[in-house]
Design a protein around this motif. Sequence first.
Motif, PDB file in Angstrom:
ATOM      1  N   LEU A 257       0.826  -1.207   0.000  1.00  5.34           N
ATOM      2  CA  LEU A 257       0.000   0.000   0.000  1.00  5.34           C
ATOM      3  C   LEU A 257       0.863   1.261   0.000  1.00  5.34           C
ATOM      4  CD1 LEU A 257      -3.064   0.703   0.159  1.00  5.34           C
ATOM      5  CD2 LEU A 257      -2.750   0.951   2.618  1.00  5.34           C
ATOM      6  N   ILE A 258       1.875   1.286   0.862  1.00  2.08           N
ATOM      7  CA  ILE A 258       2.744   2.447   0.958  1.00  2.08           C
ATOM      8  C   ILE A 258       3.581   2.607  -0.306  1.00  2.08           C
ATOM      9  CG2 ILE A 258       4.687   3.459   2.207  1.00  2.08           C
ATOM     10  CD1 ILE A 258       2.073   3.644   3.744  1.00  2.08           C
ATOM     11  N   SER A 259       4.046   1.493  -0.863  1.00  2.00           N
ATOM     12  CA  SER A 259       4.828   1.550  -2.093  1.00  2.00           C
ATOM     13  C   SER A 259       3.997   2.117  -3.241  1.00  2.00           C
ATOM     14  CB  SER A 259       5.334   0.149  -2.454  1.00  2.00           C
ATOM     15  OG  SER A 259       6.079   0.178  -3.649  1.00  2.00           O
ATOM     16  N   ALA A 260       2.750   1.656  -3.364  1.00  2.00           N
ATOM     17  CA  ALA A 260       1.857   2.167  -4.408  1.00  2.00           C
ATOM     18  C   ALA A 260       1.529   3.636  -4.180  1.00  2.00           C
ATOM     19  CB  ALA A 260       0.584   1.331  -4.452  1.00  2.00           C
ATOM     20  N   MET A 261       1.371   4.010  -2.908  1.00  2.00           N
ATOM     21  CA  MET A 261       1.077   5.400  -2.573  1.00  2.00           C
ATOM     22  C   MET A 261       2.237   6.312  -2.965  1.00  2.00           C
ATOM     23  SD  MET A 261       0.171   6.881   1.226  1.00  2.00           S
ATOM     24  CE  MET A 261      -0.787   5.414   1.591  1.00  2.00           C
ATOM     25  N   GLY A 262       3.445   5.902  -2.635  1.00  3.68           N
ATOM     26  CA  GLY A 262       4.612   6.702  -2.987  1.00  3.68           C
ATOM     27  C   GLY A 262       4.785   6.818  -4.487  1.00  3.68           C
ATOM     28  N   GLN A 263       4.573   5.703  -5.214  1.00  7.07           N
ATOM     29  CA  GLN A 263       4.689   5.724  -6.670  1.00  7.07           C
ATOM     30  C   GLN A 263       3.649   6.653  -7.286  1.00  7.07           C
ATOM     31  OE1 GLN A 263       7.001   4.286  -8.525  1.00  7.07           O
ATOM     32  NE2 GLN A 263       6.140   4.879 -10.504  1.00  7.07           N
ATOM     33  N   ALA A 264       2.418   6.617  -6.772  1.00  6.84           N
ATOM     34  CA  ALA A 264       1.349   7.465  -7.297  1.00  6.84           C
ATOM     35  C   ALA A 264       1.672   8.938  -7.109  1.00  6.84           C
ATOM     36  CB  ALA A 264       0.027   7.123  -6.612  1.00  6.84           C
ATOM     37  N   PHE A 265       2.222   9.294  -5.955  1.00  9.78           N
ATOM     38  CA  PHE A 265       2.526  10.697  -5.665  1.00  9.78           C
ATOM     39  C   PHE A 265       3.724  11.184  -6.467  1.00  9.78           C
ATOM     40  CE2 PHE A 265       4.726  13.958  -3.129  1.00  9.78           C
ATOM     41  CZ  PHE A 265       3.711  14.905  -3.031  1.00  9.78           C
ATOM     42  N   PHE A 266       4.805  10.411  -6.422  1.00  7.16           N
ATOM     43  CA  PHE A 266       6.038  10.876  -7.060  1.00  7.16           C
ATOM     44  C   PHE A 266       5.971  10.817  -8.577  1.00  7.16           C
ATOM     45  CE2 PHE A 266       7.714   9.321  -2.856  1.00  7.16           C
ATOM     46  CZ  PHE A 266       7.887  10.584  -2.336  1.00  7.16           C
ATOM     47  N   SER A 267       5.125   9.932  -9.121  1.00  6.56           N
ATOM     48  CA  SER A 267       5.085   9.795 -10.582  1.00  6.56           C
ATOM     49  C   SER A 267       4.491  11.023 -11.259  1.00  6.56           C
ATOM     50  CB  SER A 267       4.278   8.553 -10.979  1.00  6.56           C
ATOM     51  OG  SER A 267       2.910   8.729 -10.721  1.00  6.56           O
ATOM     52  N   LEU A 268       3.771  11.855 -10.518  1.00  4.71           N
ATOM     53  CA  LEU A 268       3.162  13.046 -11.122  1.00  4.71           C
ATOM     54  C   LEU A 268       4.001  14.307 -10.915  1.00  4.71           C
ATOM     55  CD1 LEU A 268      -0.689  12.618 -10.572  1.00  4.71           C
ATOM     56  CD2 LEU A 268       0.453  13.108 -12.722  1.00  4.71           C
ATOM     57  N   SER A 269       5.254  14.154 -10.530  1.00  3.25           N
ATOM     58  CA  SER A 269       6.165  15.300 -10.343  1.00  3.25           C
ATOM     59  C   SER A 269       5.622  16.307  -9.332  1.00  3.25           C
ATOM     60  CB  SER A 269       6.397  16.024 -11.684  1.00  3.25           C
ATOM     61  OG  SER A 269       6.992  15.188 -12.620  1.00  3.25           O
ATOM     62  N   LEU A 270       4.989  15.802  -8.280  1.00  7.70           N
ATOM     63  CA  LEU A 270       4.371  16.692  -7.302  1.00  7.70           C
ATOM     64  C   LEU A 270       5.363  17.097  -6.220  1.00  7.70           C
ATOM     65  CD1 LEU A 270       0.962  14.824  -6.942  1.00  7.70           C
ATOM     66  CD2 LEU A 270       1.471  16.836  -8.329  1.00  7.70           C
ATOM     67  N   GLY A 271       5.106  18.269  -5.621  1.00  7.20           N
ATOM     68  CA  GLY A 271       5.864  18.703  -4.466  1.00  7.20           C
ATOM     69  C   GLY A 271       6.993  19.674  -4.728  1.00  7.20           C
ATOM     70  N   VAL A 272       7.415  19.837  -5.988  1.00  8.33           N
ATOM     71  CA  VAL A 272       8.557  20.724  -6.249  1.00  8.33           C
ATOM     72  C   VAL A 272       8.173  21.945  -7.083  1.00  8.33           C
ATOM     73  CG1 VAL A 272      10.277  18.918  -5.999  1.00  8.33           C
ATOM     74  CG2 VAL A 272       9.279  19.333  -8.237  1.00  8.33           C
ATOM     75  N   GLY A 273       6.891  22.103  -7.367  1.00  6.78           N
ATOM     76  CA  GLY A 273       6.437  23.318  -8.049  1.00  6.78           C
ATOM     77  C   GLY A 273       6.360  23.229  -9.554  1.00  6.78           C
ATOM     78  N   THR A 274       6.685  22.073 -10.148  1.00  3.77           N
ATOM     79  CA  THR A 274       6.612  21.984 -11.616  1.00  3.77           C
ATOM     80  C   THR A 274       5.173  22.145 -12.092  1.00  3.77           C
ATOM     81  OG1 THR A 274       6.502  19.563 -11.471  1.00  3.77           O
ATOM     82  CG2 THR A 274       8.657  20.531 -11.843  1.00  3.77           C
ATOM     83  N   MET A 275       4.246  21.479 -11.433  1.00  8.73           N
ATOM     84  CA  MET A 275       2.842  21.590 -11.831  1.00  8.73           C
ATOM     85  C   MET A 275       2.261  22.946 -11.451  1.00  8.73           C
ATOM     86  SD  MET A 275       2.148  18.973 -13.556  1.00  8.73           S
ATOM     87  CE  MET A 275       2.605  17.273 -13.851  1.00  8.73           C
ATOM     88  N   LEU A 276       2.776  23.534 -10.386  1.00 14.54           N
ATOM     89  CA  LEU A 276       2.359  24.892 -10.016  1.00 14.54           C
ATOM     90  C   LEU A 276       2.749  25.876 -11.119  1.00 14.54           C
ATOM     91  CD1 LEU A 276       2.717  26.528  -6.513  1.00 14.54           C
ATOM     92  CD2 LEU A 276       3.358  27.794  -8.552  1.00 14.54           C
ATOM     93  N   ILE A 277       3.981  25.761 -11.606  1.00 15.84           N
ATOM     94  CA  ILE A 277       4.449  26.637 -12.682  1.00 15.84           C
ATOM     95  C   ILE A 277       3.636  26.424 -13.951  1.00 15.84           C
ATOM     96  CG2 ILE A 277       6.385  27.084 -14.248  1.00 15.84           C
ATOM     97  CD1 ILE A 277       6.796  28.379 -11.594  1.00 15.84           C
ATOM     98  N   TYR A 278       3.408  25.162 -14.311  1.00 18.97           N
ATOM     99  CA  TYR A 278       2.612  24.893 -15.510  1.00 18.97           C
ATOM    100  C   TYR A 278       1.184  25.402 -15.346  1.00 18.97           C
ATOM    101  CZ  TYR A 278       6.118  22.026 -17.933  1.00 18.97           C
ATOM    102  OH  TYR A 278       7.231  21.589 -18.618  1.00 18.97           O
ATOM    103  N   GLY A 279       0.640  25.288 -14.131  1.00 17.26           N
ATOM    104  CA  GLY A 279      -0.689  25.839 -13.871  1.00 17.26           C
ATOM    105  C   GLY A 279      -0.732  27.343 -14.051  1.00 17.26           C
ATOM    106  N   SER A 280       0.385  28.016 -13.750  1.00  7.25           N
ATOM    107  CA  SER A 280       0.420  29.478 -13.874  1.00  7.25           C
ATOM    108  C   SER A 280       0.395  29.931 -15.330  1.00  7.25           C
ATOM    109  CB  SER A 280       1.670  30.027 -13.179  1.00  7.25           C
ATOM    110  OG  SER A 280       2.841  29.805 -13.954  1.00  7.25           O
ATOM    111  N   TYR A 281       0.665  29.007 -16.259  1.00 10.64           N
ATOM    112  CA  TYR A 281       0.642  29.333 -17.685  1.00 10.64           C
ATOM    113  C   TYR A 281      -0.675  28.931 -18.348  1.00 10.64           C
ATOM    114  CZ  TYR A 281       5.717  29.746 -17.012  1.00 10.64           C
ATOM    115  OH  TYR A 281       6.973  30.106 -16.556  1.00 10.64           O
ATOM    116  N   LEU A 282      -1.672  28.528 -17.531  1.00 12.13           N
ATOM    117  CA  LEU A 282      -2.962  28.092 -18.062  1.00 12.13           C
ATOM    118  C   LEU A 282      -3.927  29.265 -18.222  1.00 12.13           C
ATOM    119  CD1 LEU A 282      -3.863  24.748 -16.243  1.00 12.13           C
ATOM    120  CD2 LEU A 282      -3.867  25.144 -18.707  1.00 12.13           C
ATOM    121  N   SER A 283      -4.759  29.184 -19.232  1.00  6.07           N
ATOM    122  CA  SER A 283      -5.810  30.172 -19.430  1.00  6.07           C
ATOM    123  C   SER A 283      -6.861  30.035 -18.328  1.00  6.07           C
ATOM    124  CB  SER A 283      -6.470  29.956 -20.801  1.00  6.07           C
ATOM    125  OG  SER A 283      -7.705  30.617 -20.869  1.00  6.07           O
TER     126      SER A 283
END
Length: 448
Positions: A215-241
């Motif tokens: 369960l924990i292994s799957a949880m970690g893979q799910a979170f880290f696989s989306l590049s979360l936590g370091v602001g990459t998606m935040l930056i990409y969100g800032s370029y959205l209409s």
Amino acid sequence: MSAPRGQFSSNIGFLMAAAGSAVGLGNIWGFPTKAASNGGAAFVVVYLVLAFLLAYPALMAELTIGRHARSNMVQALRGISTGPISRLFGSLAGFGGILVASLILSFYAIVAGWMVAYLADPFASLLGADGAAAWLTGNSVGRNLTFTAIFSGMTMLIIAAGVEKGIERWSTLLMPSLIILLLLLIVYVLTQPGATTGLEVYLMPDFSQFSPKLLISAMGQAFFSLSLGVGTMLIYGSYLSQQESLPRLGALVTLIDVGIAFTAGLLILPAMYVAQEAGTQIFSAGGELIAGPDLILQVLPALFDTMGTAGLFVAIAFFALMVIASLTSSISMLEVPVAFSIENLGVQRRLATPLVGLVIFAISSVIIINFDTLFGLVVSISTEYGQPLLGVALCIFAGWIWRRDQLLAELQKGHPGIEKSLFWKIWPWYVRIVCPLLILAAFAQSVL
């Protein structure tokens, strides 16, 4: 004066960029072997569920904060803060995100450089340059510095071109290429002896292995696989209409990411058992399937070597796939510190990109020269400690610090009536309480 901010010109451009950020080397070599080692399809099912129970809500926090603030991570978190303490917390988390993204890129560029070198190796073999081929696949400081520099230069060229002409254009070209190469390789590998065994290991559930560890292994893979936590998606969100529906786009990014991760399993696990059929060792001394760099740089190349001339072309396709996956992730990581340099320091993009890129390459060079001491340490600090703690911080900002009326107003842009939806009834308290607890549970498991 700072350069004007860019913006994604279409939904497809954003989806390709965001999915490209999420789909990296970890998805292609990490997910399949984790699945095979944790009950096969049992792990896959748990991972798919947790991708939407953990990763999707956390992704929505980053996208919503980013589009509201339309700025880099430091300014975004300070902008939604409500007092001096939360502004200080926002500054620390923002600078932490920039630092962690830079550290991840510093070791990621090294590994991606290996992929570029191994992509060049079949061409050297076809030309009969055996000495060059040996150097390309040998683990030397010179080889590592050279190809880290080449890969870093490729990343810088894309980022220097801006959001629409750089990130969006190249993501829209590279992601379909990645998917096509992945599918072609799957079709080829599934025709080889031993592939069926790999499919059975990957797709047949073994629920006897269901455990808190799975369960924990799957949880970690799910979170880290989306590049979360370091602001990459935040930056990409800032370029959205502001006309785009964030819940729908976030769901599509999650679907694409988990879809490609699952599809990669249809290549990697059968390929490993094809390699075993050809006489290559695929299990470690501890009895576990070989994963990570050893899988990509030892097991699969050994398989390609058994295929004769055809193996050279399969190797070219496979390592082209790995280089593309590396590049789509690296451009999102470099954009995090570059965006800060443009907006907070007033540096033009075409100057900020090489300056920041060279600083990160300098860190990569120090790691290469002191590889045994620093590589594992930097990986651990950035991914095992920095990323989950920053993920918790972003959930705290979205769930506890940001004013609820402003949060709702941002989500209503592009999605009128969202206040009456099931998403709004669940997500605010979910990102406030459940997400931080789940991330901390995965963090504790990985550390302890």
